[in-house]
Motif scaffolding. Structure first.
Motif, PDB file in Angstrom:
ATOM      1  N   LYS A  29     -27.365 -13.985  13.718  1.00  0.00           N
ATOM      2  CA  LYS A  29     -25.959 -13.620  13.685  1.00  0.00           C
ATOM      3  C   LYS A  29     -25.810 -12.161  14.117  1.00  0.00           C
ATOM      4  CE  LYS A  29     -24.658 -16.714   9.873  1.00  0.00           C
ATOM      5  NZ  LYS A  29     -24.043 -16.786   8.511  1.00  0.00           N
ATOM      6  N   PHE A  30     -24.897 -11.922  15.046  1.00  0.00           N
ATOM      7  CA  PHE A  30     -24.620 -10.548  15.463  1.00  0.00           C
ATOM      8  C   PHE A  30     -23.665  -9.916  14.455  1.00  0.00           C
ATOM      9  CE2 PHE A  30     -25.626 -12.699  19.484  1.00  0.00           C
ATOM     10  CZ  PHE A  30     -26.631 -11.869  19.960  1.00  0.00           C
ATOM     11  N   PRO A  31     -24.043  -8.800  13.836  1.00  0.00           N
ATOM     12  CA  PRO A  31     -23.179  -8.184  12.814  1.00  0.00           C
ATOM     13  C   PRO A  31     -21.963  -7.518  13.435  1.00  0.00           C
ATOM     14  CG  PRO A  31     -25.076  -6.793  13.237  1.00  0.00           C
ATOM     15  CD  PRO A  31     -25.288  -8.047  14.040  1.00  0.00           C
ATOM     16  N   ALA A  32     -20.891  -7.475  12.669  1.00  0.00           N
ATOM     17  CA  ALA A  32     -19.657  -6.840  13.148  1.00  0.00           C
ATOM     18  C   ALA A  32     -19.822  -5.324  13.185  1.00  0.00           C
ATOM     19  CB  ALA A  32     -18.495  -7.215  12.237  1.00  0.00           C
ATOM     20  N   LEU A  33     -19.366  -4.711  14.250  1.00  0.00           N
ATOM     21  CA  LEU A  33     -19.460  -3.260  14.391  1.00  0.00           C
ATOM     22  C   LEU A  33     -18.739  -2.550  13.253  1.00  0.00           C
ATOM     23  CD1 LEU A  33     -20.313  -0.822  16.174  1.00  0.00           C
ATOM     24  CD2 LEU A  33     -18.114  -1.057  17.331  1.00  0.00           C
ATOM     25  N   GLU A  34     -17.652  -3.160  12.760  1.00  0.00           N
ATOM     26  CA  GLU A  34     -16.856  -2.538  11.705  1.00  0.00           C
ATOM     27  C   GLU A  34     -17.639  -2.360  10.408  1.00  0.00           C
ATOM     28  OE1 GLU A  34     -15.899  -5.274  13.417  1.00  0.00           O
ATOM     29  OE2 GLU A  34     -14.682  -4.154  14.858  1.00  0.00           O
ATOM     30  N   LYS A  35     -18.699  -3.136  10.221  1.00  0.00           N
ATOM     31  CA  LYS A  35     -19.488  -3.038   8.999  1.00  0.00           C
ATOM     32  C   LYS A  35     -20.621  -2.014   9.114  1.00  0.00           C
ATOM     33  CE  LYS A  35     -18.557  -7.694   7.261  1.00  0.00           C
ATOM     34  NZ  LYS A  35     -19.153  -8.946   6.733  1.00  0.00           N
ATOM     35  N   ALA A  36     -20.769  -1.411  10.266  1.00  0.00           N
ATOM     36  CA  ALA A  36     -21.844  -0.444  10.477  1.00  0.00           C
ATOM     37  C   ALA A  36     -21.466   0.918   9.920  1.00  0.00           C
ATOM     38  CB  ALA A  36     -22.168  -0.332  11.965  1.00  0.00           C
ATOM     39  N   HIS A  37     -22.475   1.677   9.521  1.00  0.00           N
ATOM     40  CA  HIS A  37     -22.282   3.066   9.097  1.00  0.00           C
ATOM     41  C   HIS A  37     -22.400   3.954  10.329  1.00  0.00           C
ATOM     42  CE1 HIS A  37     -22.378   6.730   6.862  1.00  0.00           C
ATOM     43  NE2 HIS A  37     -23.656   6.975   7.102  1.00  0.00           N
ATOM     44  N   ALA A  38     -21.440   4.881  10.496  1.00  0.00           N
ATOM     45  CA  ALA A  38     -21.395   5.745  11.670  1.00  0.00           C
ATOM     46  C   ALA A  38     -21.847   7.162  11.311  1.00  0.00           C
ATOM     47  CB  ALA A  38     -19.980   5.775  12.253  1.00  0.00           C
ATOM     48  N   TYR A  39     -22.690   7.728  12.147  1.00  0.00           N
ATOM     49  CA  TYR A  39     -23.088   9.130  12.008  1.00  0.00           C
ATOM     50  C   TYR A  39     -23.601   9.623  13.354  1.00  0.00           C
ATOM     51  CZ  TYR A  39     -27.676   6.844  11.062  1.00  0.00           C
ATOM     52  OH  TYR A  39     -28.813   6.061  11.098  1.00  0.00           O
ATOM     53  N   VAL A  96     -27.761  15.011  21.395  1.00  0.00           N
ATOM     54  CA  VAL A  96     -26.987  14.592  20.226  1.00  0.00           C
ATOM     55  C   VAL A  96     -26.468  13.177  20.480  1.00  0.00           C
ATOM     56  CG1 VAL A  96     -24.926  15.027  18.839  1.00  0.00           C
ATOM     57  CG2 VAL A  96     -26.384  16.933  19.554  1.00  0.00           C
ATOM     58  N   MET A  97     -26.788  12.263  19.565  1.00  0.00           N
ATOM     59  CA  MET A  97     -26.466  10.851  19.718  1.00  0.00           C
ATOM     60  C   MET A  97     -25.507  10.382  18.630  1.00  0.00           C
ATOM     61  SD  MET A  97     -28.382  10.217  22.364  1.00  0.00           S
ATOM     62  CE  MET A  97     -28.332   8.434  22.502  1.00  0.00           C
ATOM     63  N   HIS A  98     -24.595   9.492  19.003  1.00  0.00           N
ATOM     64  CA  HIS A  98     -23.718   8.817  18.051  1.00  0.00           C
ATOM     65  C   HIS A  98     -24.385   7.512  17.638  1.00  0.00           C
ATOM     66  CE1 HIS A  98     -20.011  11.300  18.581  1.00  0.00           C
ATOM     67  NE2 HIS A  98     -20.628  11.599  19.707  1.00  0.00           N
ATOM     68  N   VAL A  99     -24.334   7.188  16.344  1.00  0.00           N
ATOM     69  CA  VAL A  99     -25.083   6.059  15.794  1.00  0.00           C
ATOM     70  C   VAL A  99     -24.153   5.122  15.042  1.00  0.00           C
ATOM     71  CG1 VAL A  99     -27.034   5.393  14.312  1.00  0.00           C
ATOM     72  CG2 VAL A  99     -27.058   7.614  15.500  1.00  0.00           C
ATOM     73  N   ARG A 100     -24.349   3.814  15.230  1.00  0.00           N
ATOM     74  CA  ARG A 100     -23.765   2.783  14.379  1.00  0.00           C
ATOM     75  C   ARG A 100     -24.938   1.950  13.872  1.00  0.00           C
ATOM     76  NH1 ARG A 100     -18.232   1.700  15.039  1.00  0.00           N
ATOM     77  NH2 ARG A 100     -17.197   3.611  15.698  1.00  0.00           N
ATOM     78  N   ALA A 101     -25.159   1.947  12.550  1.00  0.00           N
ATOM     79  CA  ALA A 101     -26.389   1.370  12.028  1.00  0.00           C
ATOM     80  C   ALA A 101     -26.159   0.622  10.723  1.00  0.00           C
ATOM     81  CB  ALA A 101     -27.436   2.469  11.830  1.00  0.00           C
ATOM     82  N   ASN A 137     -30.594   2.725   8.730  1.00  0.00           N
ATOM     83  CA  ASN A 137     -31.422   3.247   9.812  1.00  0.00           C
ATOM     84  C   ASN A 137     -31.853   2.182  10.817  1.00  0.00           C
ATOM     85  OD1 ASN A 137     -33.348   1.898   8.276  1.00  0.00           O
ATOM     86  ND2 ASN A 137     -34.321   3.778   7.498  1.00  0.00           N
ATOM     87  N   HIS A 138     -31.196   1.010  10.796  1.00  0.00           N
ATOM     88  CA  HIS A 138     -31.440  -0.012  11.816  1.00  0.00           C
ATOM     89  C   HIS A 138     -30.203  -0.067  12.716  1.00  0.00           C
ATOM     90  CE1 HIS A 138     -34.984  -0.917   9.585  1.00  0.00           C
ATOM     91  NE2 HIS A 138     -35.279  -1.933  10.371  1.00  0.00           N
ATOM     92  N   VAL A 139     -30.402   0.354  13.962  1.00  0.00           N
ATOM     93  CA  VAL A 139     -29.294   0.759  14.820  1.00  0.00           C
ATOM     94  C   VAL A 139     -28.797  -0.379  15.708  1.00  0.00           C
ATOM     95  CG1 VAL A 139     -28.597   2.381  16.618  1.00  0.00           C
ATOM     96  CG2 VAL A 139     -30.120   3.140  14.779  1.00  0.00           C
ATOM     97  N   LEU A 140     -27.491  -0.576  15.682  1.00  0.00           N
ATOM     98  CA  LEU A 140     -26.826  -1.514  16.585  1.00  0.00           C
ATOM     99  C   LEU A 140     -26.414  -0.823  17.880  1.00  0.00           C
ATOM    100  CD1 LEU A 140     -25.425  -4.250  17.215  1.00  0.00           C
ATOM    101  CD2 LEU A 140     -23.427  -3.375  15.983  1.00  0.00           C
ATOM    102  N   LEU A 141     -25.948   0.424  17.776  1.00  0.00           N
ATOM    103  CA  LEU A 141     -25.472   1.156  18.948  1.00  0.00           C
ATOM    104  C   LEU A 141     -25.907   2.607  18.847  1.00  0.00           C
ATOM    105  CD1 LEU A 141     -23.743   1.245  21.537  1.00  0.00           C
ATOM    106  CD2 LEU A 141     -21.755   1.737  20.092  1.00  0.00           C
ATOM    107  N   LEU A 142     -26.588   3.068  19.893  1.00  0.00           N
ATOM    108  CA  LEU A 142     -27.041   4.459  19.999  1.00  0.00           C
ATOM    109  C   LEU A 142     -26.531   4.976  21.336  1.00  0.00           C
ATOM    110  CD1 LEU A 142     -28.947   6.598  18.567  1.00  0.00           C
ATOM    111  CD2 LEU A 142     -30.734   5.786  20.123  1.00  0.00           C
ATOM    112  N   GLU A 143     -25.667   5.992  21.308  1.00  0.00           N
ATOM    113  CA  GLU A 143     -25.034   6.441  22.545  1.00  0.00           C
ATOM    114  C   GLU A 143     -24.882   7.959  22.564  1.00  0.00           C
ATOM    115  OE1 GLU A 143     -21.206   4.507  22.717  1.00  0.00           O
ATOM    116  OE2 GLU A 143     -20.685   5.097  20.673  1.00  0.00           O
TER     117      GLU A 143
END
Length: 418
Positions: A29-39, A96-101, A137-143
Protein backbone atom coordinates in the motif's frame (compact mmCIF):
# COMPACT_ATOMS: atom_id res chain seq x y z
CA UNK A 1 -22.49 5.10 39.42
CA UNK A 2 -18.79 4.79 40.24
CA UNK A 3 -18.70 1.57 38.19
CA UNK A 4 -20.18 3.36 35.17
CA UNK A 5 -17.71 6.23 35.46
CA UNK A 6 -14.81 3.79 35.76
CA UNK A 7 -16.03 1.83 32.72
CA UNK A 8 -16.33 5.02 30.66
CA UNK A 9 -12.83 6.05 31.69
CA UNK A 10 -11.42 2.67 30.62
CA UNK A 11 -13.26 2.77 27.30
CA UNK A 12 -12.11 6.34 26.75
CA UNK A 13 -8.53 5.25 27.33
CA UNK A 14 -8.92 2.42 24.83
CA UNK A 15 -10.36 4.73 22.17
CA UNK A 16 -7.68 7.34 22.80
CA UNK A 17 -4.93 4.74 22.48
CA UNK A 18 -6.43 3.44 19.24
CA UNK A 19 -6.70 6.95 17.81
CA UNK A 20 -3.11 7.74 18.71
CA UNK A 21 -1.65 4.52 17.30
CA UNK A 22 1.42 5.64 15.33
CA UNK A 23 1.09 5.28 11.57
CA UNK A 24 3.42 2.95 9.68
CA UNK A 25 3.29 2.18 5.95
CA UNK A 26 1.97 -1.28 5.07
CA UNK A 27 3.41 -3.68 2.50
CA UNK A 28 1.56 -3.41 -0.80
CA UNK A 29 0.00 0.00 0.00
CA UNK A 30 1.33 3.43 -0.93
CA UNK A 31 0.98 5.70 2.14
CA UNK A 32 -0.76 9.05 1.87
CA UNK A 33 1.59 12.03 1.71
CA UNK A 34 -0.63 13.83 4.22
CA UNK A 35 0.33 11.31 6.91
CA UNK A 36 4.06 11.93 6.49
CA UNK A 37 6.16 14.02 8.87
CA UNK A 38 7.79 16.99 7.11
CA UNK A 39 11.20 18.44 7.94
CA UNK A 40 14.35 19.65 6.21
CA UNK A 41 18.05 19.36 6.77
CA UNK A 42 21.56 19.25 5.36
CA UNK A 43 22.71 16.06 3.62
CA UNK A 44 25.92 15.09 5.43
CA UNK A 45 26.38 11.39 4.61
CA UNK A 46 25.28 9.11 1.77
CA UNK A 47 25.31 5.32 1.44
CA UNK A 48 23.94 5.35 -2.09
CA UNK A 49 24.11 1.59 -2.65
CA UNK A 50 21.72 1.01 0.26
CA UNK A 51 19.60 4.13 -0.39
CA UNK A 52 20.26 5.67 2.99
CA UNK A 53 22.26 8.45 4.57
CA UNK A 54 22.21 11.11 7.28
CA UNK A 55 20.73 14.60 7.56
CA UNK A 56 21.48 17.42 9.97
CA UNK A 57 17.87 18.33 10.71
CA UNK A 58 16.89 21.97 11.15
CA UNK A 59 15.31 22.88 14.48
CA UNK A 60 14.89 26.09 16.41
CA UNK A 61 18.35 25.97 17.98
CA UNK A 62 21.99 26.12 16.87
CA UNK A 63 22.02 24.25 13.56
CA UNK A 64 25.70 23.25 13.57
CA UNK A 65 25.29 21.46 16.91
CA UNK A 66 22.60 19.10 15.61
CA UNK A 67 23.79 15.50 15.30
CA UNK A 68 23.30 14.00 11.83
CA UNK A 69 20.25 11.72 11.83
CA UNK A 70 20.13 8.57 9.68
CA UNK A 71 17.39 8.05 7.10
CA UNK A 72 16.47 5.29 4.65
CA UNK A 73 14.50 5.62 1.45
CA UNK A 74 11.35 3.52 1.25
CA UNK A 75 11.51 1.12 -1.74
CA UNK A 76 9.10 3.41 -3.57
CA UNK A 77 10.61 6.57 -2.07
CA UNK A 78 11.25 9.32 -4.63
CA UNK A 79 14.32 11.56 -4.87
CA UNK A 80 14.24 14.86 -6.79
CA UNK A 81 17.20 17.09 -7.62
CA UNK A 82 17.06 20.21 -9.80
CA UNK A 83 13.40 19.50 -10.51
CA UNK A 84 14.09 16.04 -11.95
CA UNK A 85 14.31 12.38 -10.82
CA UNK A 86 17.56 11.52 -9.07
CA UNK A 87 19.52 8.93 -7.13
CA UNK A 88 21.28 9.69 -3.86
CA UNK A 89 24.62 9.58 -5.65
CA UNK A 90 23.60 12.65 -7.68
CA UNK A 91 23.18 15.01 -4.71
CA UNK A 92 26.24 16.86 -3.35
CA UNK A 93 26.88 16.70 0.38
CA UNK A 94 25.82 19.90 2.09
CA UNK A 95 22.64 20.26 0.03
CA UNK A 96 19.60 21.24 2.10
CA UNK A 97 16.81 18.73 1.44
CA UNK A 98 13.08 18.76 2.16
CA UNK A 99 11.83 15.47 3.64
CA UNK A 100 8.49 13.68 3.90
CA UNK A 101 8.98 10.54 5.99
CA UNK A 102 7.31 7.84 8.10
CA UNK A 103 8.15 5.53 10.97
CA UNK A 104 9.92 2.31 9.86
CA UNK A 105 7.32 -0.01 8.26
CA UNK A 106 8.94 -2.98 10.03
CA UNK A 107 11.41 -1.95 12.76
CA UNK A 108 12.92 -5.46 12.82
CA UNK A 109 14.41 -5.06 9.35
CA UNK A 110 15.07 -1.32 9.36
CA UNK A 111 18.27 -0.39 7.54
CA UNK A 112 18.83 2.50 9.98
CA UNK A 113 18.54 2.80 13.79
CA UNK A 114 14.99 2.78 15.16
CA UNK A 115 14.12 5.64 17.52
CA UNK A 116 11.25 6.08 20.01
CA UNK A 117 8.07 7.01 18.13
CA UNK A 118 7.76 10.37 19.94
CA UNK A 119 11.38 11.39 19.38
CA UNK A 120 10.48 14.44 17.27
CA UNK A 121 8.69 15.90 20.31
CA UNK A 122 11.78 15.76 22.52
CA UNK A 123 14.00 18.76 23.14
CA UNK A 124 17.57 17.61 22.47
CA UNK A 125 18.78 20.48 24.65
CA UNK A 126 18.29 24.23 24.77
CA UNK A 127 20.90 24.74 22.05
CA UNK A 128 19.33 22.33 19.57
CA UNK A 129 15.62 22.45 20.18
CA UNK A 130 12.67 20.21 19.37
CA UNK A 131 12.38 18.05 16.27
CA UNK A 132 16.03 17.56 15.32
CA UNK A 133 15.94 13.75 15.76
CA UNK A 134 12.65 12.50 14.27
CA UNK A 135 11.79 8.80 14.46
CA UNK A 136 10.17 9.24 11.04
CA UNK A 137 13.31 8.29 9.13
CA UNK A 138 11.88 6.19 6.28
CA UNK A 139 11.52 8.64 3.44
CA UNK A 140 8.76 8.85 0.85
CA UNK A 141 9.98 12.09 -0.75
CA UNK A 142 13.44 13.67 -0.63
CA UNK A 143 13.80 16.86 -2.68
CA UNK A 144 16.17 19.80 -2.93
CA UNK A 145 14.99 23.40 -2.76
CA UNK A 146 14.19 24.03 -6.46
CA UNK A 147 12.37 20.67 -6.72
CA UNK A 148 10.34 21.53 -3.61
CA UNK A 149 9.43 24.97 -4.96
CA UNK A 150 8.46 23.62 -8.40
CA UNK A 151 6.23 20.94 -6.87
CA UNK A 152 4.48 23.41 -4.56
CA UNK A 153 4.29 26.28 -7.06
CA UNK A 154 6.60 28.57 -5.12
CA UNK A 155 9.36 30.99 -6.06
CA UNK A 156 12.02 32.99 -4.23
CA UNK A 157 11.52 36.76 -4.56
CA UNK A 158 14.94 38.44 -4.31
CA UNK A 159 14.62 41.69 -2.35
CA UNK A 160 18.14 43.00 -1.78
CA UNK A 161 21.79 42.11 -2.30
CA UNK A 162 24.59 43.28 -0.01
CA UNK A 163 27.95 42.62 -1.66
CA UNK A 164 31.62 42.97 -0.81
CA UNK A 165 34.52 41.25 -2.62
CA UNK A 166 32.10 39.14 -4.73
CA UNK A 167 30.44 37.67 -1.63
CA UNK A 168 27.77 38.75 0.77
CA UNK A 169 24.10 38.40 1.63
CA UNK A 170 20.82 38.18 -0.25
CA UNK A 171 17.49 38.96 1.41
CA UNK A 172 14.64 36.99 -0.15
CA UNK A 173 11.20 35.60 0.52
CA UNK A 174 9.79 32.23 -0.61
CA UNK A 175 6.15 32.59 -1.63
CA UNK A 176 3.53 31.28 -4.05
CA UNK A 177 4.43 31.96 -7.68
CA UNK A 178 0.85 33.00 -8.38
CA UNK A 179 1.20 35.87 -5.91
CA UNK A 180 2.36 36.17 -2.33
CA UNK A 181 -0.05 36.72 0.51
CA UNK A 182 2.47 38.71 2.53
CA UNK A 183 2.70 36.00 5.19
CA UNK A 184 6.04 34.56 4.09
CA UNK A 185 8.98 35.64 6.24
CA UNK A 186 12.04 37.23 4.70
CA UNK A 187 15.22 35.20 4.99
CA UNK A 188 18.85 36.26 4.73
CA UNK A 189 21.16 33.85 2.92
CA UNK A 190 24.90 33.81 2.20
CA UNK A 191 26.50 33.65 -1.22
CA UNK A 192 30.13 33.79 -2.34
CA UNK A 193 32.29 33.96 -5.46
CA UNK A 194 31.59 30.27 -6.21
CA UNK A 195 27.80 30.76 -6.35
CA UNK A 196 26.53 29.91 -9.84
CA UNK A 197 23.98 32.23 -11.44
CA UNK A 198 22.08 30.60 -14.31
CA UNK A 199 20.43 32.71 -17.03
CA UNK A 200 19.20 30.88 -20.09
CA UNK A 201 22.22 28.86 -21.27
CA UNK A 202 24.67 31.09 -19.41
CA UNK A 203 26.41 30.26 -16.14
CA UNK A 204 27.48 33.54 -14.53
CA UNK A 205 29.43 34.50 -11.42
CA UNK A 206 28.73 37.36 -8.98
CA UNK A 207 31.73 39.14 -10.49
CA UNK A 208 30.12 39.05 -13.94
CA UNK A 209 26.83 40.45 -12.62
CA UNK A 210 28.83 43.30 -11.05
CA UNK A 211 30.52 43.95 -14.41
CA UNK A 212 27.09 44.11 -16.08
CA UNK A 213 25.89 46.62 -13.49
CA UNK A 214 23.10 44.29 -12.30
CA UNK A 215 24.77 44.05 -8.87
CA UNK A 216 26.84 46.72 -7.10
CA UNK A 217 30.58 46.37 -6.74
CA UNK A 218 30.12 47.03 -3.04
CA UNK A 219 27.21 47.75 -0.73
CA UNK A 220 23.48 47.20 -1.01
CA UNK A 221 21.12 47.28 -3.97
CA UNK A 222 17.41 46.49 -4.30
CA UNK A 223 16.61 43.55 -6.57
CA UNK A 224 12.95 44.52 -6.82
CA UNK A 225 11.46 41.16 -5.87
CA UNK A 226 12.97 39.35 -8.86
CA UNK A 227 11.51 35.84 -9.09
CA UNK A 228 14.14 33.09 -8.99
CA UNK A 229 14.76 29.54 -7.86
CA UNK A 230 17.59 28.88 -5.40
CA UNK A 231 19.87 25.96 -4.70
CA UNK A 232 20.41 25.99 -0.94
CA UNK A 233 23.26 24.41 1.03
CA UNK A 234 24.82 25.05 4.43
CA UNK A 235 28.29 26.31 5.30
CA UNK A 236 29.77 27.48 8.62
CA UNK A 237 28.89 31.14 9.10
CA UNK A 238 30.93 33.99 10.57
CA UNK A 239 29.61 36.24 13.30
CA UNK A 240 28.05 33.65 15.60
CA UNK A 241 24.93 33.26 13.42
CA UNK A 242 22.98 30.23 14.64
CA UNK A 243 21.23 29.27 11.38
CA UNK A 244 21.91 30.87 8.02
CA UNK A 245 21.85 28.90 4.80
CA UNK A 246 24.02 29.36 1.73
CA UNK A 247 23.05 29.87 -1.92
CA UNK A 248 24.89 27.49 -4.24
CA UNK A 249 22.88 28.34 -7.37
CA UNK A 250 20.44 30.97 -8.60
CA UNK A 251 18.20 30.22 -11.59
CA UNK A 252 17.02 33.56 -12.94
CA UNK A 253 14.54 32.26 -15.53
CA UNK A 254 12.51 29.20 -16.53
CA UNK A 255 14.85 28.34 -19.42
CA UNK A 256 17.80 27.98 -17.06
CA UNK A 257 15.85 25.76 -14.65
CA UNK A 258 14.50 23.61 -17.47
CA UNK A 259 18.03 23.10 -18.77
CA UNK A 260 19.23 21.92 -15.35
CA UNK A 261 16.23 19.59 -15.06
CA UNK A 262 16.90 18.14 -18.51
CA UNK A 263 20.52 17.34 -17.68
CA UNK A 264 19.53 15.63 -14.43
CA UNK A 265 16.73 13.71 -16.17
CA UNK A 266 19.16 12.27 -18.72
CA UNK A 267 21.54 11.26 -15.93
CA UNK A 268 18.76 9.41 -14.11
CA UNK A 269 17.37 7.73 -17.24
CA UNK A 270 20.76 6.17 -17.96
CA UNK A 271 20.98 5.02 -14.33
CA UNK A 272 17.56 3.33 -14.33
CA UNK A 273 18.19 1.58 -17.64
CA UNK A 274 21.30 -0.02 -16.14
CA UNK A 275 19.70 -0.90 -12.75
CA UNK A 276 16.13 -1.66 -13.99
CA UNK A 277 12.77 -0.15 -13.08
CA UNK A 278 11.60 -0.81 -9.48
CA UNK A 279 8.10 -2.12 -8.80
CA UNK A 280 6.18 -4.32 -6.43
CA UNK A 281 4.14 -7.44 -7.03
CA UNK A 282 0.36 -7.00 -6.81
CA UNK A 283 -0.75 -10.53 -7.69
CA UNK A 284 0.51 -13.90 -8.95
CA UNK A 285 -1.65 -16.39 -10.86
CA UNK A 286 0.21 -19.69 -10.58
CA UNK A 287 0.28 -22.17 -13.43
CA UNK A 288 2.03 -25.51 -13.86
CA UNK A 289 5.75 -26.32 -13.85
CA UNK A 290 6.89 -22.91 -12.66
CA UNK A 291 4.69 -20.88 -14.98
CA UNK A 292 2.80 -17.85 -13.67
CA UNK A 293 1.10 -14.66 -14.72
CA UNK A 294 2.27 -11.74 -12.58
CA UNK A 295 0.83 -8.24 -12.10
CA UNK A 296 3.17 -5.52 -10.85
CA UNK A 297 2.87 -1.77 -10.21
CA UNK A 298 5.80 0.35 -11.41
CA UNK A 299 7.05 2.87 -8.87
CA UNK A 300 6.73 6.58 -9.52
CA UNK A 301 9.19 9.41 -9.90
CA UNK A 302 10.71 8.36 -13.24
CA UNK A 303 10.77 10.19 -16.55
CA UNK A 304 7.72 9.40 -18.71
CA UNK A 305 9.92 8.09 -21.55
CA UNK A 306 11.08 5.17 -19.36
CA UNK A 307 7.51 4.00 -18.71
CA UNK A 308 6.73 4.30 -22.44
CA UNK A 309 9.43 1.72 -23.23
CA UNK A 310 7.29 -1.03 -21.66
CA UNK A 311 5.08 -2.26 -24.50
CA UNK A 312 2.53 -5.05 -24.91
CA UNK A 313 3.86 -8.37 -26.30
CA UNK A 314 7.46 -7.26 -25.72
CA UNK A 315 9.81 -9.43 -23.62
CA UNK A 316 10.88 -8.28 -20.12
CA UNK A 317 13.38 -9.46 -17.53
CA UNK A 318 12.37 -9.56 -13.85
CA UNK A 319 14.51 -9.96 -10.72
CA UNK A 320 13.71 -9.97 -7.02
CA UNK A 321 15.33 -7.18 -5.00
CA UNK A 322 15.72 -6.26 -1.34
CA UNK A 323 13.94 -3.25 0.20
CA UNK A 324 17.06 -1.20 -0.59
CA UNK A 325 16.41 -2.11 -4.27
CA UNK A 326 19.55 -4.25 -4.39
CA UNK A 327 19.29 -7.22 -6.73
CA UNK A 328 19.12 -10.44 -4.68
CA UNK A 329 19.37 -12.96 -7.50
CA UNK A 330 22.22 -13.33 -9.93
CA UNK A 331 25.15 -12.27 -7.78
CA UNK A 332 28.45 -12.11 -9.61
CA UNK A 333 26.86 -13.55 -12.78
CA UNK A 334 24.84 -10.37 -13.27
CA UNK A 335 21.12 -9.87 -12.70
CA UNK A 336 20.03 -11.05 -16.17
CA UNK A 337 21.49 -14.56 -15.89
CA UNK A 338 19.22 -15.58 -12.99
CA UNK A 339 16.26 -13.31 -13.81
CA UNK A 340 12.83 -14.53 -14.89
CA UNK A 341 12.02 -13.84 -18.51
CA UNK A 342 8.47 -13.00 -19.52
CA UNK A 343 6.27 -11.42 -22.11
CA UNK A 344 4.03 -8.42 -21.42
CA UNK A 345 0.35 -9.34 -21.74
CA UNK A 346 -1.33 -6.12 -20.61
CA UNK A 347 -0.44 -2.57 -19.54
CA UNK A 348 -3.07 -0.63 -17.58
CA UNK A 349 -3.18 2.86 -16.07
CA UNK A 350 -5.19 3.29 -12.89
CA UNK A 351 -7.69 6.19 -13.13
CA UNK A 352 -7.02 9.46 -11.35
CA UNK A 353 -3.83 10.84 -9.85
CA UNK A 354 -1.70 8.02 -8.40
CA UNK A 355 -0.41 8.36 -4.82
CA UNK A 356 3.13 9.58 -4.40
CA UNK A 357 5.52 6.66 -4.94
CA UNK A 358 3.32 4.99 -7.55
CA UNK A 359 3.34 5.52 -11.30
CA UNK A 360 -0.23 4.24 -11.52
CA UNK A 361 0.98 1.86 -14.26
CA UNK A 362 0.34 -1.87 -13.86
CA UNK A 363 2.09 -4.43 -16.04
CA UNK A 364 0.83 -7.99 -16.41
CA UNK A 365 3.38 -10.44 -17.76
CA UNK A 366 3.65 -14.21 -18.16
CA UNK A 367 6.77 -16.14 -17.16
CA UNK A 368 7.84 -19.79 -17.13
CA UNK A 369 10.20 -19.25 -14.19
CA UNK A 370 8.51 -17.96 -11.05
CA UNK A 371 11.07 -17.37 -8.30
CA UNK A 372 10.85 -16.78 -4.55
CA UNK A 373 11.48 -13.08 -5.07
CA UNK A 374 8.37 -12.70 -7.22
CA UNK A 375 5.60 -12.98 -4.63
CA UNK A 376 2.73 -10.61 -3.69
CA UNK A 377 3.93 -7.43 -1.89
CA UNK A 378 7.59 -8.27 -2.67
CA UNK A 379 9.80 -5.71 -4.43
CA UNK A 380 11.20 -6.48 -7.88
CA UNK A 381 13.10 -4.76 -10.67
CA UNK A 382 11.92 -5.15 -14.26
CA UNK A 383 13.34 -4.06 -17.60
CA UNK A 384 12.43 -4.31 -21.27
CA UNK A 385 14.73 -6.83 -22.96
CA UNK A 386 16.30 -4.10 -25.10
CA UNK A 387 17.68 -2.19 -22.11
CA UNK A 388 21.45 -2.59 -21.44
CA UNK A 389 22.58 -5.95 -20.02
CA UNK A 390 25.33 -4.87 -17.61
CA UNK A 391 26.97 -6.32 -14.50
CA UNK A 392 26.61 -4.30 -11.32
CA UNK A 393 29.36 -3.19 -8.91
CA UNK A 394 29.78 -5.44 -5.86
CA UNK A 395 28.09 -3.09 -3.40
CA UNK A 396 24.85 -3.05 -5.44
CA UNK A 397 23.83 -6.71 -5.28
CA UNK A 398 23.44 -9.52 -2.75
CA UNK A 399 24.59 -13.09 -3.52
CA UNK A 400 21.66 -15.44 -4.06
CA UNK A 401 20.73 -17.26 -0.86
CA UNK A 402 23.78 -15.92 0.99
CA UNK A 403 22.34 -12.99 2.86
CA UNK A 404 19.99 -12.16 5.68
CA UNK A 405 18.59 -8.91 7.01
CA UNK A 406 20.98 -9.22 9.97
CA UNK A 407 23.99 -9.64 7.68
CA UNK A 408 23.25 -6.95 5.11
CA UNK A 409 26.23 -5.22 3.54
CA UNK A 410 27.16 -2.96 5.22
CA UNK A 411 25.31 -3.25 8.53
CA UNK A 412 23.55 -0.41 10.42
CA UNK A 413 26.55 -0.41 12.79
CA UNK A 414 28.24 2.05 10.41
CA UNK A 415 26.02 4.75 11.93
CA UNK A 416 27.39 6.31 15.14
CA UNK A 417 25.39 6.45 18.36
CA UNK A 418 25.19 9.97 19.75
Amino acid sequence: MKTVILLLAVLGGIFTTAAEEPFRPEAGKFPALEKAHAYRGELVFVDHANRRGSLRVQGNGVFRRNDPQPFAMLPYGMICYHGAPADLRDIPLGTVMHVRAFLPPDPKISAVPVLPVNNKEKDADHRRGVGVAPAENHVLLLEDEPSHCLREGKVWKLKEVDLKNNAGLITARCEAKSGGDGKADEETLNFDAATRIWRGRECLTPEELVAEGAWPASGKKSLGGQGSLLGITWKPTEGGVFTRFHISDIWLDDAAMQRAAHQQTETHKAFIRSRWMPAWVDAVEYGKFGRATVTVTLFGGMDASLYAEFEKDRPVWVNGVENTLKHTEGGTAGPTQMASKGSVRDIAKTPGEPPLGSSGIQIRFETDLITEGIRPTRIIRIRPANWPDVHLPREEYLDSGKFSHEDRFPTPAIFPTY
